[in-house]
Design a protein around this motif. Structure first.
Motif, PDB file in Angstrom:
ATOM      1  N   LEU A   1      46.022  32.686  34.299  1.00 34.19           N
ATOM      2  CA  LEU A   1      44.727  32.845  33.749  1.00 34.19           C
ATOM      3  C   LEU A   1      43.697  32.153  34.810  1.00 34.19           C
ATOM      4  CD1 LEU A   1      45.107  32.830  29.871  1.00 34.19           C
ATOM      5  CD2 LEU A   1      44.059  34.597  31.303  1.00 34.19           C
ATOM      6  N   LEU A   2      44.115  30.876  35.139  1.00 30.80           N
ATOM      7  CA  LEU A   2      43.021  29.995  35.814  1.00 30.80           C
ATOM      8  C   LEU A   2      42.792  31.072  37.303  1.00 30.80           C
ATOM      9  CD1 LEU A   2      41.589  27.622  36.328  1.00 30.80           C
ATOM     10  CD2 LEU A   2      43.356  26.698  37.488  1.00 30.80           C
ATOM     11  N   PHE A   3      43.980  31.448  37.775  1.00 32.32           N
ATOM     12  CA  PHE A   3      43.563  32.142  39.000  1.00 32.32           C
ATOM     13  C   PHE A   3      42.770  33.573  39.020  1.00 32.32           C
ATOM     14  CE2 PHE A   3      47.052  29.310  40.601  1.00 32.32           C
ATOM     15  CZ  PHE A   3      46.549  28.951  41.997  1.00 32.32           C
ATOM     16  N   MET A   4      43.360  33.965  37.747  1.00 32.70           N
ATOM     17  CA  MET A   4      42.597  35.420  37.519  1.00 32.70           C
ATOM     18  C   MET A   4      40.963  35.071  37.064  1.00 32.70           C
ATOM     19  SD  MET A   4      45.374  36.737  34.828  1.00 32.70           S
ATOM     20  CE  MET A   4      44.280  37.660  33.806  1.00 32.70           C
ATOM     21  N   THR A   5      40.660  34.028  36.532  1.00 35.22           N
ATOM     22  CA  THR A   5      39.231  33.596  36.120  1.00 35.22           C
ATOM     23  C   THR A   5      38.670  33.499  37.380  1.00 35.22           C
ATOM     24  OG1 THR A   5      40.095  32.747  34.204  1.00 35.22           O
ATOM     25  CG2 THR A   5      37.803  32.414  34.957  1.00 35.22           C
ATOM     26  N   ILE A   6      39.247  32.782  38.331  1.00 31.25           N
ATOM     27  CA  ILE A   6      38.614  32.365  39.620  1.00 31.25           C
ATOM     28  C   ILE A   6      38.466  33.728  40.516  1.00 31.25           C
ATOM     29  CG2 ILE A   6      38.951  31.104  41.695  1.00 31.25           C
ATOM     30  CD1 ILE A   6      40.522  28.951  40.389  1.00 31.25           C
ATOM     31  N   ARG A   7      39.344  34.456  40.345  1.00 29.44           N
ATOM     32  CA  ARG A   7      39.305  35.713  41.151  1.00 29.44           C
ATOM     33  C   ARG A   7      38.312  36.522  40.411  1.00 29.44           C
ATOM     34  NH1 ARG A   7      44.363  38.853  42.488  1.00 29.44           N
ATOM     35  NH2 ARG A   7      43.045  39.818  43.931  1.00 29.44           N
ATOM     36  N   ALA A   8      38.053  36.714  39.271  1.00 28.29           N
ATOM     37  CA  ALA A   8      37.044  37.512  38.660  1.00 28.29           C
ATOM     38  C   ALA A   8      35.729  37.098  38.935  1.00 28.29           C
ATOM     39  CB  ALA A   8      37.231  37.307  37.111  1.00 28.29           C
ATOM     40  N   PHE A   9      35.584  35.720  38.959  1.00 27.15           N
ATOM     41  CA  PHE A   9      34.259  35.334  39.496  1.00 27.15           C
ATOM     42  C   PHE A   9      33.800  35.288  40.947  1.00 27.15           C
ATOM     43  CE2 PHE A   9      34.264  33.292  35.001  1.00 27.15           C
ATOM     44  CZ  PHE A   9      32.922  32.847  35.034  1.00 27.15           C
ATOM     45  N   ARG A  10      35.032  35.678  41.731  1.00 27.16           N
ATOM     46  CA  ARG A  10      34.791  35.672  42.944  1.00 27.16           C
ATOM     47  C   ARG A  10      34.552  37.484  43.494  1.00 27.16           C
ATOM     48  NH1 ARG A  10      38.101  31.832  47.111  1.00 27.16           N
ATOM     49  NH2 ARG A  10      36.719  29.958  46.456  1.00 27.16           N
ATOM     50  N   GLY A  11      34.616  38.106  42.260  1.00 23.90           N
ATOM     51  CA  GLY A  11      34.642  39.458  42.296  1.00 23.90           C
ATOM     52  C   GLY A  11      35.749  40.443  42.844  1.00 23.90           C
ATOM     53  N   HIS A  12      36.822  39.741  42.850  1.00 17.68           N
ATOM     54  CA  HIS A  12      37.967  40.598  43.447  1.00 17.68           C
ATOM     55  C   HIS A  12      38.623  41.712  42.873  1.00 17.68           C
ATOM     56  CE1 HIS A  12      39.582  36.644  45.730  1.00 17.68           C
ATOM     57  NE2 HIS A  12      38.277  37.044  46.152  1.00 17.68           N
ATOM     58  N   PHE A  13      38.115  41.858  41.342  1.00 18.09           N
ATOM     59  CA  PHE A  13      38.622  42.919  40.728  1.00 18.09           C
ATOM     60  C   PHE A  13      37.309  44.027  40.171  1.00 18.09           C
ATOM     61  CE2 PHE A  13      40.869  39.259  38.611  1.00 18.09           C
ATOM     62  CZ  PHE A  13      42.172  39.608  39.442  1.00 18.09           C
ATOM     63  N   ASP A  14      37.783  45.212  40.276  1.00 15.18           N
ATOM     64  CA  ASP A  14      36.970  46.535  40.104  1.00 15.18           C
ATOM     65  C   ASP A  14      37.632  47.507  39.183  1.00 15.18           C
ATOM     66  OD1 ASP A  14      38.034  48.238  41.760  1.00 15.18           O
ATOM     67  OD2 ASP A  14      37.393  47.099  43.336  1.00 15.18           O
ATOM     68  N   PRO A  15      36.800  48.365  38.697  1.00 16.43           N
ATOM     69  CA  PRO A  15      37.685  49.314  37.918  1.00 16.43           C
ATOM     70  C   PRO A  15      38.796  50.001  38.679  1.00 16.43           C
ATOM     71  CG  PRO A  15      35.183  49.601  37.472  1.00 16.43           C
ATOM     72  CD  PRO A  15      35.465  48.761  38.649  1.00 16.43           C
ATOM     73  N   GLY A  16      38.819  50.057  39.848  1.00 16.91           N
ATOM     74  CA  GLY A  16      39.889  50.483  40.625  1.00 16.91           C
ATOM     75  C   GLY A  16      40.875  49.610  40.935  1.00 16.91           C
TER      76      GLY A  16
END
Lengths: 189, 210
Positions: free
Chosen positions: B166-181
């Motif tokens: 979750l920590l890595f996921m959260t960091i990646r989310a704040f860095r904009g690594h995820f999008d709808p695709g």
């Protein structure tokens, strides 16, 4: 075949919801009496299993897409499926490249235990003898041992060897099975 | 072999060929099947040990060794564990919210959902450690304390692993690594987190309720 509730996050979340409902029932049962709780737990687990068995598997009703295959211009590639112990079938004269695939047919027990060495050796021997028989000037012939399912062996081979046609050395049922899975012409040897 | 190499060049040019696998299930989904299956077997072995010990002990359950002084009655903090259960269950809802958000292109929902999930998971773990420190028995005092710490500890380890993910996921989310695709990381991490949640419900029912 039951639905797998762990296939996606959404399905897993829904599974969690069902477990929560079951857990509440178990707590209520255990509050009355410990053994009532145990009985409710057994019933809840049985109910969840039944529910999973009833759920349709996503995509199961849809026809499986056929595997397509492409080859470069100026070549005519032929993929040959031969059972272990079989002989070299007749192939078109225009074939420039040939891939002989012999599935390592193994029993369920052998496949589950991984005791397929003898079967693979047998398939390898057949594949090499057929490749030697089909070799001639200007034609490239290669052979390989395939999966224990003949149709799957053809699919695997087509993913790395684009073929213009598939020649099956087997019965009509086998030809139809292969024809149903690949989008290239399939003929019986 | 030469023809094989030529075939690859013909089809794939200057990039590597597609993965070749003898299965109609994609490798990532198959990997998740196998992983969850192995986890279920692992927890199953611990549950088996728990029920074996419980049946062997007879009517007195939970119990401590007879040599242990009876200065304090054996008391499981059921209420605390129940609150902890609610926290963990709620974290699954925020996890689901995060996934729905990223699928809808809602960056705020994704970040808030993951952050809340992480914080609730951390709260669960800290509460469990606090419970361990104050529970009043230890593994040397009988079969029940041993299997209690083993079962809840095994789950606690999974929560720790889940928190790391979750920590890595959260960091990646704040860095904009995820999008709808592209949200495979959130999806797979979510499956794991829900699995941990389901397992805790079973552990809670087994150890604290039944």
């Amino acid at each position: 075949m039951p639905r797998n509730p762990f296939r996606s996050e959404a399905e897993m979340f829904r599974f969690l919801g069902v477990v929560i409902v079951g857990a509440v029932l178990v707590v209520l049962g255990a509050w009355i009496n410990v053994w009532v709780g145990v009985v409710v737990a057994v019933l809840a687990v049985g109910g969840i299993v039944w529910w999973l068995m009833q759920e349709p598997v996503p995509g199961a009703a849809e026809p499986t897409p056929k595997l397509e295959s492409h080859t470069p211009d100026g070549t005519h590639r032929v993929l040959i499926l031969v059972a272990p112990g079989g002989s070299a079938p007749a192939i078109p004269d225009r074939a420039t490249q040939v891939l002989v695939v012999v599935p390592a047919l193994a029993s369920t027990t052998e496949a589950l235990t991984g005791a397929v060495d003898d079967r693979r050796a047998e398939a390898e021997q057949t594949a090499q003898s057929i490749a030697r028989a089909l070799s001639r000037d200007g034609r490239s012939v290669r052979c390989e041992v395939g999966a224990d399912d003949p149709v799957l062996a053809v699919e695997d081979a087509l993913r790395t060897f684009g073929a213009d046609e598939v020649v099956v050395d087997g019965d009509d049922a086998m030809v139809e099975q292969v024809r149903a899975r690949v989008a290239v012409p399939v003929t019986r040897a | 072999m030469v023809a094989h190499a030529e075939a690859h060049l013909d089809h794939h040019g200057d990039h590597p060929p597609e993965p070749h696998f003898s299965s109609r299930i994609s490798p990532s989904i198959l990997g998740m099947y196998l992983f969850i299956g192995s986890e279920i077997m692992l927890f199953g072995s611990f549950f088996t040990a728990y029920f074996f010990v419980r049946v062997v002990n007879g009517d007195t359950w939970p119990s401590l060794l007879s040599s242990v002084p009876k200065a304090f009655p054996l008391h499981l903090p059921v209420y605390l564990a129940f609150i902890n259960t609610l926290i963990l269950v709620t974290s699954s809802f925020t996890m689901h919210w995060a996934l729905r958000s990223v699928k809808n292109g809602n960056a705020f929902g994704l970040r808030a959902g993951l952050l809340l999930t992480f914080l609730m998971g951390l709260t669960f773990l800290i509460t469990q450690v606090t419970e361990y420190l104050r529970i009043g028995f230890n593994t040397s005092q009988g079969a029940f304390p041993t299997i209690f710490f083993c079962l809840t500890g095994l789950h606690g380890c999974h929560v720790f692993v889940g928190l790391t993910i979750l920590l890595f996921m959260t960091i990646r989310a704040f860095r904009g690594h995820f999008d709808p695709g592209h949200h495979h990381g959130v999806e797979i991490g979510g499956i794991y987190w829900h699995f941990v949640d389901v397992m805790w419900i079973l552990v809670f029912l087994t150890v604290y309720i039944i």
